[in-house]
Design an enzyme around this catalytic site. Sequence first.
Site, PDB file in Angstrom:
ATOM      1  N   GLN A  38       0.731  -1.218  -0.014  1.00 48.94           N
ATOM      2  CA  GLN A  38       0.021  -0.007  -0.004  1.00 48.94           C
ATOM      3  C   GLN A  38       0.819   1.353   0.050  1.00 48.94           C
ATOM      4  OE1 GLN A  38      -2.937   0.002   3.260  1.00 48.94           O
ATOM      5  NE2 GLN A  38      -4.072   1.822   2.407  1.00 48.94           N
ATOM      6  N   THR A  43       6.655   0.919   5.806  1.00 48.71           N
ATOM      7  CA  THR A  43       7.562  -0.163   5.148  1.00 48.71           C
ATOM      8  C   THR A  43       7.644   0.133   3.531  1.00 48.71           C
ATOM      9  OG1 THR A  43       6.935  -1.577   6.790  1.00 48.71           O
ATOM     10  CG2 THR A  43       8.056  -2.402   5.007  1.00 48.71           C
ATOM     11  N   CYS A  44       6.440   0.511   2.810  1.00 43.63           N
ATOM     12  CA  CYS A  44       6.418   0.468   1.625  1.00 43.63           C
ATOM     13  C   CYS A  44       7.156   1.754   1.208  1.00 43.63           C
ATOM     14  CB  CYS A  44       4.919   0.738   1.121  1.00 43.63           C
ATOM     15  SG  CYS A  44       4.106  -0.904   1.356  1.00 43.63           S
ATOM     16  N   THR A  45       7.003   2.834   2.097  1.00 41.58           N
ATOM     17  CA  THR A  45       7.669   4.134   1.704  1.00 41.58           C
ATOM     18  C   THR A  45       9.029   3.915   1.825  1.00 41.58           C
ATOM     19  OG1 THR A  45       5.679   5.413   2.433  1.00 41.58           O
ATOM     20  CG2 THR A  45       7.839   6.748   2.555  1.00 41.58           C
ATOM     21  N   ALA A  48      10.167   2.160  -1.357  1.00 44.66           N
ATOM     22  CA  ALA A  48      10.103   2.867  -2.642  1.00 44.66           C
ATOM     23  C   ALA A  48      11.201   3.835  -2.519  1.00 44.66           C
ATOM     24  CB  ALA A  48       8.816   3.645  -2.693  1.00 44.66           C
TER      25      ALA A  48
END
Length: 149
Positions: A38, A43-45, A48
């Site tokens: 998401q 964690t995704c940030t 990325a």
Amino acid sequence: MLKVGDKLPQFEGLNQDGEKVSSEQLIGKKLVVFFYPQANTPTCTVEACNLSDNYSKLQKAGFQLLGISGDSVKKQKNFHSKFTFPYDLIADESHEILEKFGVWKEKTTFGKTYMGIVRTTFIFDEKGICERVIEKVTSKTAAEQILEG
């Protein structure tokens, strides 16, 4: 889930700007397709941003990058703009691409079972053949995991 030796699945999706991106456009260069659960989550940030911070190293190694999640174009645009990522993010609200790669799976967190995206990175050669699958992605060192292969 897609495995080493498999061909890049045919797909078409909209990027953060609402423009069509198709798998056919991605053949000819080494390709990294990373799936994340998401946009704008911690964690995704981290993942990325790590890929963005190391983008020039990845480019020097001949890679093009593409991020995909089940978020809307609007959410992808917000995430992309907020961190000025140098690569496209694809919105796959229908989960069609996620299912073709085999990353839309049953997950369990705190005893609760649900369907979700399994954080996975696929690396394809210039002909669109899968060379590597990174199933245990470490968000803080995602670029190094790609480059060490």
